[in-house]
Design an enzyme around this catalytic site. Structure first.
Site, short mmCIF file in Angstrom:
data_model
loop_
_atom_site.label_atom_id
_atom_site.label_comp_id
_atom_site.label_asym_id
_atom_site.label_seq_id
_atom_site.Cartn_x
_atom_site.Cartn_y
_atom_site.Cartn_z
N LYS A 34 0.82 -1.22 0.00
CA LYS A 34 0.00 0.00 0.00
C LYS A 34 0.85 1.27 0.00
O LYS A 34 0.55 2.22 -0.69
CB LYS A 34 -0.98 0.00 1.17
CG LYS A 34 -0.36 0.27 2.52
CD LYS A 34 -1.40 0.43 3.60
CE LYS A 34 -0.75 0.71 4.94
NZ LYS A 34 -0.07 1.99 5.04
N THR A 35 1.94 1.26 0.79
CA THR A 35 2.79 2.46 0.86
C THR A 35 3.41 2.74 -0.50
O THR A 35 3.46 3.88 -0.97
CB THR A 35 3.88 2.30 1.94
OG1 THR A 35 3.24 1.93 3.17
CG2 THR A 35 4.66 3.57 2.14
N ASP A 214 -3.58 8.02 4.40
CA ASP A 214 -3.05 6.69 4.66
C ASP A 214 -3.78 6.10 5.87
O ASP A 214 -4.25 6.84 6.74
CB ASP A 214 -1.54 6.82 4.95
CG ASP A 214 -0.85 5.47 5.03
OD1 ASP A 214 -1.35 4.51 4.43
OD2 ASP A 214 0.21 5.39 5.67
N GLU A 215 -3.87 4.78 5.95
CA GLU A 215 -4.48 4.07 7.11
C GLU A 215 -5.88 4.62 7.42
O GLU A 215 -6.21 4.93 8.57
CB GLU A 215 -3.59 4.20 8.36
CG GLU A 215 -2.17 3.66 8.20
CD GLU A 215 -2.08 2.14 8.24
OE1 GLU A 215 -3.11 1.47 8.16
OE2 GLU A 215 -0.95 1.62 8.32
N GLN A 245 -8.12 -4.61 8.95
CA GLN A 245 -7.09 -4.30 9.95
C GLN A 245 -7.50 -3.11 10.81
O GLN A 245 -6.66 -2.41 11.37
CB GLN A 245 -5.75 -4.02 9.27
CG GLN A 245 -5.15 -5.25 8.61
CD GLN A 245 -3.74 -5.01 8.11
OE1 GLN A 245 -2.79 -4.94 8.86
NE2 GLN A 245 -3.61 -4.87 6.80
N ARG A 591 1.32 -11.06 10.12
CA ARG A 591 2.67 -10.52 10.41
C ARG A 591 3.73 -11.54 10.00
O ARG A 591 4.90 -11.20 9.85
CB ARG A 591 2.87 -10.24 11.92
CG ARG A 591 1.96 -9.23 12.59
CD ARG A 591 1.86 -7.93 11.89
NE ARG A 591 0.72 -7.89 11.00
CZ ARG A 591 0.60 -7.10 9.95
NH1 ARG A 591 1.56 -6.29 9.63
NH2 ARG A 591 -0.48 -7.12 9.20
#
Length: 684
Positions: A34-35, A214-215, A245, A591
């Site tokens: 995503k980044t 973002d987020e 998330q 993770r």
């Protein structure tokens, strides 16, 4: 030139990066880049000639902002950037805005920002009775849901919340009088200014033609409303996030912002990033199976880009000691095989579970570090209990006495403690002895009548506990809690659940110590933990331990998730949200890059006693075990699902409600509505 940096993206990422006008939701699964996508979009917009100063990118942390800025700028010709685009946290944007427009509220722009400690001090000066952390949390909640003090007062049902609303009013008056702003004001005040001044809202919105966030799943109500103001003249809002998330509901984030994005902004384009570059296919398969049980989600499936990988291990142990031993054995093997300790992490839902791990790692001589948390014996509530027990074994310990004489609160303030300290130095006697040996009149002369009575009762309680300790070490623990209500003092504190879990773990550990060592006493126990908590200096080669919340955004080659029992993970009962717990499970699983181990036990210390536990529903929901705890898929059927019935054919679900282990479905079969149980249909 734009071609070059777009080539490194997959097809979905490329479409997202090249989207220019209109609302865009990038639904980015865990490990899906995503980044990389959002920074490439920023670089792309600049590369096609859009003025960098008209682009605003908002993040949640300075670290994320710095990383995105560096990555975006590395893709483009520095000569193209005359004025760099604004890329910062929501709060930094609010600060910059207020420096220009604070005067709109009739206030000077020479305001001072207070931190959390300042906030606590101000609130304590207004009210000494209500727990400060509760006041901080509630006032923050009011501001982030745009509740004024008068509205908070009108909404308060209970006396406690009426008092909090009064304190909120006084606190706001204090901030205004001293031209101070707190962290929440950095979002609230810009919103109030833009709400009040339509012309300014239009001007700011025209300045920032392209807004990226973002987020987005972590935004709250106030952040959403502020974004609406920033998009007053356009809908060029691009948000990136993952509804699966969204794990910060407890601190005000609302999942509805991302779930309703397409409804809130017209003609929204939704792009799903489902290719995962982090984990093996096997790990992703179990993450997908678990999250499919949630109903409040937009729906996407992680697709692996790596090999199948090792199967996920599930450890079943009798208790936490056996669980820790198995994990330590595995970690030792990994290190012998040449794996680095820094590529290994252990995750838990409840912080108290770190205690048995820390003890095991200390004894095994394995370096570890706690990320985003304190070591067990450094936590304030545990240090308080140790101080209490030190006084019981050594009444000359002034340091411990001063730490707990007003915990829980019993009206003994700083001034009283200073007077006792001065008297102790003057008479060369411990404070405990001064209180014990002074007559009520003598003590009143030092600390006043009310405090004198309180201190005499406190000392008498300690003496009673000492007598009980000599008779029965087990009964002493129950009497200790009955006498001081220490655990109960965290009932209405925002992080009370975690603190009480730590206290329960500590009580349980003491009980176990006395059972294992009946000939040893409380002093021996205190010496034992003093040695245990003194660990050598750590180097970088350390296994990471952390709560699942702290693990978000991180990745490790080898992940161990412990405590998969009902009540520990998921946390169940009042105030818990099973869908958010499941999202935490999804975050934890994703993770892991190469190997994943999940662990459950049949019994743990719980609320100070050993309790038998049931294994977590998440083990069966993620397809890792078949067991008596298999839970019906909650998300199997919801409104809009297509289903197949062997007689009636294909239909669309119009309504779904729970009926025992099944769902009762109202289904439209080509114009005919029928009520059918879910076990008689198949989802298409």
């Amino acid at each position: 030139m734009s071609e070059n940096f777009l080539n490194s993206l997959n097809k979905s990422q490329q479409i997202a990066a090249q989207h220019i006008d209109g609302a865009l939701l990038i639904l980015a699964g865990a490990g899906s880049g995503k980044t990389k996508t959002i920074t490439t979009r920023l670089a792309y917009l600049i590369s096609i000639g859009i003025d960098p100063s008209s682009i605003l990118t908002l993040t949640f942390t300075n670290k994320a902002a710095t990383e995105m800025r560096e990555r975006a700028f590395s893709m483009i010709d520095p000569n193209m950037i005359n004025t760099p685009p604004l890329l910062c946290t929501f709060h930094k944007f609010g600060l910059l805005f207020l420096k220009f427009y604070m005067t709109e509220l009739g206030r000077k722009n020479s305001f001072i920002i207070i931190d959390n400690d300042d906030k606590k001090r101000i609130l304590k000066s207004i009210d000494k009775e209500i727990t400060t952390s509760l006041l901080v949390s509630e006032i923050s909640k009011y501001k982030n849901t745009l509740l004024t003090p008068s509205e908070a007062k009108a909404a308060a049902q209970l006396k406690l919340y009426q008092q909090i609303a009064d304190i909120y009013e006084k606190y706001e008056a204090y901030l205004l009088k001293n031209n101070l702003v707190d962290f929440d004001d950095l979002l609230l005040l810009p919103y109030l200014i833009l709400e009040k001044n339509e012309q300014l809202a239009k001007q700011i919105s025209e300045k920032y033609q392209y807004v990226m966030v973002d987020e987005y799943q972590d935004t709250n109500e106030l952040q959403y409303k502020l974004l609406r103001k920033l998009c007053f003249t356009h809908e060029n809002l691009c948000v990136v996030g993952d509804d699966d998330q969204s794990i910060y509901g407890w601190r005000g984030a609302t999942i509805k912002n991302i779930l309703n994005f397409a409804d809130n902004f017209k003609d929204t384009k939704v792009i799903k990033l489902e290719e995962n570059y982090r984990s093996t296919d096997t790990i992703l398969e179990h993450a997908n199976q678990l999250i499919e049980h949630n109903r409040d989600r937009l729906g996407k499936k992680l697709i692996g880009t790596r090999q199948k990988g090792d199967s996920v291990k599930v450890y079943e142990s009798q208790d936490e000691t056996e669980e820790t031993r198995k994990i330590i054995d595995d970690i030792k093997k990994l290190i012998i095989e040449g794996e680095s300790a820094k590529d290994i992490a252990i995750l838990f839902r409840v912080n108290a579970l770190s205690r048995s791990l820390e003890e095991g790692f200390n004894k095994a001589g394995i370096n570890y570090k706690l990320i985003g948390g304190m070591k067990f014996y450094e936590r304030a509530e545990i240090k308080d209990l140790i101080a209490y027990f030190r006084i019981l074994t050594n009444s000359t310990d002034n340091f411990s006495f001063k730490r707990v004489v007003n915990k829980p609160k019993r009206g003994i303030g700083k001034t009283t403690i200073e007077k006792l300290d001065a008297k102790s130095i003057e008479l060369k006697k411990p404070i405990f002895s001064i209180i014990e040996e002074s007559s009520p009149e003598e003590l009143t002369a030092i600390v006043g009548k009310k405090n004198s009575r309180t201190l005499k009762v406190f000392i008498a309680s300690i003496m009673d506990l000492r007598d009980t300790l000599e008779e029965s070490k087990m009964r002493f623990l129950d009497l200790f809690e009955d006498t001081f209500d220490y655990r109960a003092s965290f009932d209405s504190v925002p992080d009370g659940f975690d603190r009480q879990a730590n206290i329960d773990e500590f009580y349980g550990y003491i009980r176990d110590f006395f059972i294992q060592n009946p000939h040893l006493n409380l002093e021996d126990f205190l010496n034992e933990i003093a040695l245990e908590s003194e660990q050598g200096e750590l180097n970088d080669q350390a296994v990471s331990m952390m709560s699942i919340h702290s693990s978000k955004g991180l990745e490790y080659k080898h992940i161990f998730i412990i405590g998969l029992e009902e009540g520990f993970f998921p946390i169940i009962g009042e105030g818990s949200n099973i869908e958010e717990e499941r999202r935490l499970g999804y975050v934890a699983i994703t993770r892991a890059m190469d190997r994943l181990t999940l662990s459950f036990v049949h019994s743990r210390f719980y609320k100070g006693k050993r309790a038998t536990l049931l294994k977590s529903r998440f083990l069966s929901e993620s397809g890792l075990i078949k067991g008596s705890l298999t839970i019906e898929k909650q998300s199997s059927y919801k409104k809009g699902d297509l289903v197949q019935h062997k007689i009636f054919g294909m239909g669309r679900v119009q309504k779904a409600s729970k009926a025992g282990k099944d769902y009762k479905l109202t289904i439209n079969f080509g114009g005919t509505r029928r009520d059918i149980l879910s076990s008689f249909v198949e989802k298409i």
